[in-house]
Design a protein around this motif. Structure first.
Motif, PDB file in Angstrom:
ATOM      1  N   HIS A 155       0.851  -1.282   0.072  1.00 28.43           N
ATOM      2  CA  HIS A 155       0.060   0.098  -0.037  1.00 28.43           C
ATOM      3  C   HIS A 155       0.962   1.135  -0.006  1.00 28.43           C
ATOM      4  O   HIS A 155       1.879   1.375   0.675  1.00 28.43           O
ATOM      5  N   PRO A 156       0.305   2.316  -0.823  1.00 28.05           N
ATOM      6  CA  PRO A 156       1.348   3.450  -0.735  1.00 28.05           C
ATOM      7  C   PRO A 156       1.565   4.046   0.256  1.00 28.05           C
ATOM      8  O   PRO A 156       2.361   4.979   0.620  1.00 28.05           O
ATOM      9  N   GLU A 157       0.572   3.846   1.375  1.00 31.69           N
ATOM     10  CA  GLU A 157       0.728   4.682   2.639  1.00 31.69           C
ATOM     11  C   GLU A 157       1.298   3.742   3.692  1.00 31.69           C
ATOM     12  O   GLU A 157       1.221   4.109   4.960  1.00 31.69           O
ATOM     13  N   ALA A 158       1.793   2.599   3.454  1.00 30.33           N
ATOM     14  CA  ALA A 158       2.626   1.676   4.179  1.00 30.33           C
ATOM     15  C   ALA A 158       3.795   2.472   4.875  1.00 30.33           C
ATOM     16  O   ALA A 158       4.360   3.355   4.225  1.00 30.33           O
ATOM     17  N   SER A 206       0.484  -1.811  -5.692  1.00 31.31           N
ATOM     18  CA  SER A 206       1.544  -1.384  -6.140  1.00 31.31           C
ATOM     19  C   SER A 206       2.400  -0.145  -5.959  1.00 31.31           C
ATOM     20  O   SER A 206       2.416   0.741  -6.675  1.00 31.31           O
ATOM     21  N   SER A 207       2.363   0.357  -4.274  1.00 34.22           N
ATOM     22  CA  SER A 207       3.105   1.292  -4.030  1.00 34.22           C
ATOM     23  C   SER A 207       2.217   2.648  -4.468  1.00 34.22           C
ATOM     24  O   SER A 207       3.085   3.588  -4.482  1.00 34.22           O
ATOM     25  N   GLY A 208       1.068   2.704  -5.076  1.00 37.56           N
ATOM     26  CA  GLY A 208       0.454   3.907  -5.325  1.00 37.56           C
ATOM     27  C   GLY A 208       0.798   4.292  -6.881  1.00 37.56           C
ATOM     28  O   GLY A 208       0.164   5.289  -7.384  1.00 37.56           O
ATOM     29  N   GLY A 209       1.332   3.277  -7.821  1.00 37.85           N
ATOM     30  CA  GLY A 209       1.075   3.658  -9.238  1.00 37.85           C
ATOM     31  C   GLY A 209       1.847   2.559 -10.133  1.00 37.85           C
ATOM     32  O   GLY A 209       2.588   1.782  -9.356  1.00 37.85           O
TER      33      GLY A 209
END
Lengths: 484, 469, 131
Positions: A94-97, B275-278
């Motif tokens: 997750h991008p907010e990890a 995938s980490s936002g993109g």
């Protein structure tokens, strides 16, 4: 081919893909709910799989055809890049990890920042812009922030060569600048006198592609850099053609203050039918404070994000999260496989292929737009002679190439060369493929002389013939609205 | 030499054809003093195996914690077929479909995508995608300013309950064009934009009003009233929506009396991994009358010379490669591969499949709320209906709690204090259809553990606005 | 050779002007201009009531592969526009000097007519551009 909607049957579904029943949304009052079902196709899993697999076969692609599309660097996209970027842990991240649970991922980004700094000769890199055009926006926005921070308010113009990609002027306008076009000399280099005549206290900067969009390295770049800097402006490097010089000469050493890179070109991430790309930006010392966030910093043994709090003068965020991470990972894998030995080979063999192809085409009677110049990783042919004497133009040649199993080069760009083909073979193509392209061009030339309608009516072997663009634009049909 | 096929004999033959002594001669137009030496800072080349070992170890290092964060990126199931087909070389390694006849696969697929997006949103037209939800909002704002010719103010009202990163990105992208984004407060009890708060703007020249559904807090907004307010006040309305939610929620094309003018959002919930936002993709739909103000690629259906149906890029005169400095946007390509995946995803799920998943997300987030309430001193902050996210308040500052839970392999939520200083103890939690009852139980248990540990150390007083049940 | 009616006046930027004799003029694009652009697919017209300056951008004509700004040949107020072009932009291709007119101006400076080219001078300009 029929639309997926036309294969739709009411009540059919890929039942394995959703819960076996629909839960009651009792917590949501009636007025918020939709009262008709969304118009989406209703098909089985096999129908969907077959439909999209069959559609894929109607595409030309690098994996299936030679694709010498100038200025796009359509080289082999290593499969390892895809496999490793799609490791389950990366896909699930997750991008907010928090950074504490992201050290492996952050290490990859940090390494990539370092590699891109090294190959461009810039002092800082931000990976966040999601495409070349967004990188351009970021770059020009940094130029603007720099002048503003110095209280230098009178700089209202960005200089752009007439041969530049259309994104250059469009990006500068989004940043509130006026555009001043400068002409390209007959040798393909920027016309120094024309540049001198437009430089002044109103100049915020210049946007250059070098090698330029006409496929030559601008020999006057040091003079240009000195003149623009002396006038108080900054130099922007459009990295569209970075493939041509990778590991040979660096934008930072040429005097550029800011660069965007198209990772989907030089670093071989897939073009995906038109995206996603990634357009990281690199800067010289004077623009360091303005880089877009977030970036990755090394802190002792670990890594952490740099955000607005760490970079108060940053032009800020351009993406909801941290850019196109999956594309960045693919570029990183590619860069690791190239290594320091492989980087200059990219430029060397793309130049070898382009110059070989140019010489062979010239020998076959085709006219180069800049015959006195070395090709870089690409070059321009002009078919003005064919257009005039045979009434067979560049578009006809391009369409006929499809019948020969070759994707057409870029046509009618740059605008200043009439009837042009911009051809970029890339370093990953073998000699037989280049020879095959020459043979196809020679054959089409013969057809144009003997049976011009054959060429004018091409393509003949694709799933459709030439399409009516005028009808498409006049009678707009942009979405399926049901039968009848 | 990775990926370079030339044999030494071929190199010599090619150089002979060119008339160059060696490859270096091909760079003789570059001033010698500019040439760089070996790139010492780049490491030596690695084989595919070596790179795989390095990257796999790094991926493994981060693991796969149980994810209860949403905040604009949602952990949904993606059918196996989606990415197996999307990564076929014919989709993966093709470029923008400039040669329409050799790109009918991508073009027809994009036309189907546009059709599906108009179906979900109930809007007239859709483009073929933008970079992400945040930049799509920025483009929607720019589009509204161009399209609303009656308005001269360039003032756009943006609710504070909209995703904070979207607000920042929109501000960063439009700031150099004299556009003023003005923040609308959210209601302390409901977490929504109180339509009453618009009354102070009545009669003023407002160019556009942004309306989020659901908003960043997961809360449902009074979209009908807001849309009608915009129309009555000469402002264009811009809906910012979650496309999965639209399988059950009233679509923006049907909000209020006449629907919104423009809607946009983040396409990630439609088959795109976290995938980490993109890369994700942004979408943008609008009324037919505004189509020429739309940024980005648009595909049209037409006929070929024989009258056969085919697909092509259309309305290109809006775009930068033709209009240059006067283009509707600098955007060039879109997020083609992501849209390929999303189209296959929507085809596989259909309206009913998406609705079942959306409904399951809704019930799961309610179940999570129940479990967390049972922990004690943990309660929902807002009293309005919501989709699949919820703001909950803790008895202590959120940041440290979240870090401790992360050490327990649990991403427990998004710390709202970063963007909303008034919400020090609040976190935003999400439970998609993927979260199991076991994971929710484990979350509640871990939270109880951490809170009891912290409760012994410090206890912060709750602010008044947070207690409302 | 394209058609250049002798009774009209021309701007260098390829617009034609027809004097209506009552202080108003009708403006369109020349046959040469429509030929260069190819099949038009869209025409964006100024709003009635807007004030135009000579040489200022006031309309856009689009073909599939090009978009071209139209510059007002004279200064004045727009008193009428050819709304039929919104549905049928091809009229400009078919009848550039007649049904394909773009807009009508109430002039604010009659003297500006002297700045315009006559048919012969405009013909010479096209000739020069082609070489």
């Amino acid at each position: 081919m029929t639309l997926i909607y036309e294969a739709s049957r009411a009540g059919r579904r890929a039942t394995a893909q959703a819960p076996s029943s629909r839960d009651d949304c009792g917590g949501i009052p009636e007025r918020f709910l939709r009262d008709t079902q969304a118009r989406l196709p209703e098909v089985s899993e096999l129908q969907a799989v077959r439909h999209y697999t069959r559609l894929s076969r109607k595409n030309f692609s690098i994996d299936t055809e030679f694709y010498p599309l100038g200025s796009c660097t359509m080289k082999y996209n290593p499969r390892a890049s895809n496999t490793l970027a799609m490791l389950p842990e990366f896909l699930a991240r997750h991008p907010e990890a928090p950074a504490s649970r992201s050290q492996g991922y952050l290490a990859c980004l940090y390494d990539l920042q370092q590699i891109l700094k090294a190959v461009t000769g810039m002092r800082g890199v931000s990976l966040t812009p999601t495409a070349g055009a967004q990188g351009e926006f970021a770059g020009v926005a940094m130029i603007k922030a720099y002048h503003e921070a110095r209280g230098d308010q009178g700089r209202t113009e960005i200089l752009v060569p007439d041969a530049a990609h259309g994104t250059n002027p469009a990006s500068a306008v989004m940043c509130g600048y006026r555009i001043r076009e400068i002409t390209t000399g007959s040798d393909g280099d920027v016309d120094i006198e024309a540049l001198r005549s437009v430089l002044g206290p109103q100049t915020a900067g210049i946007m250059l592609t070098n090698p330029s969009t006409v496929g030559v390295f601008d020999r006057g770049i040091e003079t240009i850099a000195r003149m623009v800097h002396d006038a108080g402006g900054l130099l922007y490097y459009d990295g569209a053609n970075l493939n041509a010089i990778l590991g040979k000469v660096r934008p930072g050493d040429m005097g550029f203050d800011v660069i965007h890179m198209n990772l989907h070109k030089t670093f071989s991430t897939p073009h995906g039918g038109g995206g996603p790309g990634a357009g990281p930006v690199g800067v010289s010392d004077r623009l360091l404070p303005y880089l877009p966030v977030p970036m990755v910093a090394r802190d002792g043994d670990g890594y952490r994000w740099l955000t607005e709090e760490d970079c108060p003068q940053s032009i800020g965020r351009l993406h909801a999260f941290a850019g196109n991470a999956g594309v960045l990972l693919r570029a990183y894998v590619y860069a690791l496989m190239l290594g320091r030995e492989g980087m200059p080979r990219v430029a060397e063999f793309s130049a070898l292929n382009a110059n070989y192809l140019l010489k062979r085409l010239q020998a076959a009677g085709f006219e180069a737009a800049y015959p006195e110049r070395r090709a870089t990783h690409e070059f321009i042919l002009t078919l003005r002679r064919q257009a005039k004497s045979l009434q067979v133009n560049t578009m006809d040649f391009a369409k006929r190439l499809l019948d020969y199993g070759v994707h057409a080069p870029t046509t009618y760009f740059p605008l200043l060369v009439p009837e042009c083909l911009l051809i970029e073979p890339t370093e990953t193509e073998d000699m037989e493929t280049l020879d095959g392209f020459v043979a196809a061009m020679v054959s089409i030339q013969r057809e144009a002389e003997e049976d011009p309608d054959l060429v004018r009516g091409a393509p003949h072997t694709m799933s459709v013939k030439r399409l009516d663009d005028v009808r498409a634009a006049r009678e707009l049909d942009l979405a399926w609205k049901g039968n009848g | 030499m990775p990926f370079i096929p030339h044999t030494e004999a071929e190199v010599q033959e090619m150089l002979a054809t060119i008339g160059a002594d060696d490859i270096e001669a091909l760079f003789d137009e570059i001033p010698a003093q500019l040439r760089c030496g070996t790139l010492e800072l780049v490491r030596a080349q690695m084989s595919e195996l070596e790179v795989s070992q390095l990257i796999s170890a790094r991926a493994h290092q981060d693991g796969q914690p149980s994810c209860f964060i949403g905040a604009g990126a949602y952990d949904h199931h993606i059918p196996a077929a989606v990415w197996q087909i999307a990564t076929r070389g014919e989709f993966y390694s093709a470029y923008t479909p400039y040669q329409a006849e050799a790109s009918q696969g991508t073009l027809q697929l994009l036309y189907e995508f546009q059709s599906m997006m108009t179906g979900l949103t109930a809007m007239d037209v859709s483009n073929a995608s933008l970079y992400d939800g945040a930049s799509a909002l920025a483009e929607a704002v720019l589009m509204a300013v161009r399209a609303n010719r009656k308005s001269k103010s360039r003032r756009v009202l943006v609710p504070r309950s909209l995703h904070p990163a979207y607000r920042r990105v929109a501000q960063n992208i439009v700031r150099n064009q004299d556009i003023l984004l003005e923040e609308l407060p959210y209601d302390a009890a409901g977490g929504h934009t109180d339509p009453e708060s618009l009354e102070r703007y009545r009669g003023e020249d407002i160019t556009a009003l942004v309306i989020a559904q659901p908003n960043f807090f997961g809360v449902l907004e009074e979209v009908d009233i807001l849309t009608d307010w915009a129309e009555a006040n000469g402002a264009l309305s811009i809906g910012v929506v979650n496309p999965l939610a639209l399988s059950i929620l009233n679509p923006p094309g049907s909000w209020g009396a006449n629907g919104v003018d423009i809607c946009c959002g983040e396409g990630q919930p439609l088959g795109i991994p976290l995938s980490s936002g993109g890369p994700y993709f942004g979408f943008l739909c609008c009324r037919k009358t505004l189509v020429r103000q739309m940024p980005g690629r648009i595909i049209g259906r037409t006929r070929d010379l024989d009258g056969k149906v085919g697909y092509t890029l259309t309305l290109q005169a809006r775009e930068q490669h033709i209009r240059r400095s006067k283009a509707t946007s600098n955007i060039c390509t879109n997020q083609g591969l992501m849209v390929t995946a999303a189209t296959i995803h929507m085809a596989l799920l259909g309206a009913e499949g998406l609705a079942r998943i959306a409904a399951r997300c809704h019930t799961n987030s309610r179940e999570l709320e129940e479990r967390l309430r049972a922990v004690g001193d943990v309660r929902p902050l807002f009293d309005r209906p919501r989709f699949h996210e919820q703001v909950i308040t803790l008895p202590v500052t959120a940041k440290q709690v979240l870090l401790e839970l992360a050490d327990d392999n649990l991403l427990a939520g998004y710390d709202l204090s970063r963007d909303y200083p008034e919400l020090q103890n609040a976190i935003l939690v999400c439970a998609t259809e993927k979260r199991t009852h076991e994971e929710m139980d484990a979350y509640a248990a871990a939270l109880a553990r951490v809170l009891s540990r912290r409760g012994e150390v410090t206890r912060q007083p709750q602010t008044e606005r947070m207690v409302k049940s | 050779m394209s058609n250049i009616p002798s009774e009209l006046k021309y701007a260098k930027s390829h617009e034609w002007v027809r004097d209506e004799g009552d202080g108003t003029v009708v403006v369109g694009i020349t046959d040469h201009a429509q030929e260069q652009l190819g099949d038009l697919v869209f025409v964006e017209l100024p709003e009635v009531g807007s004030l135009l300056n000579a040489g200022g951008e006031c309309a856009v004509v689009e073909s599939v592969k090009a978009a071209s700004d139209i510059y007002s040949p004279m200064s004045g107020e727009v008193v009428a526009v050819n709304a039929a072009l919104e549905e049928a932009p091809e009229t400009v291709n078919e009848d550039a000097y007649g049904d394909g007119w773009l807009f009508k101006l109430k002039l604010s400076d009659l003297g500006e007519a002297d700045e315009l080219l006559d048919a012969e001078a405009y013909g010479a300009q096209i000739e020069a551009e082609e070489h």
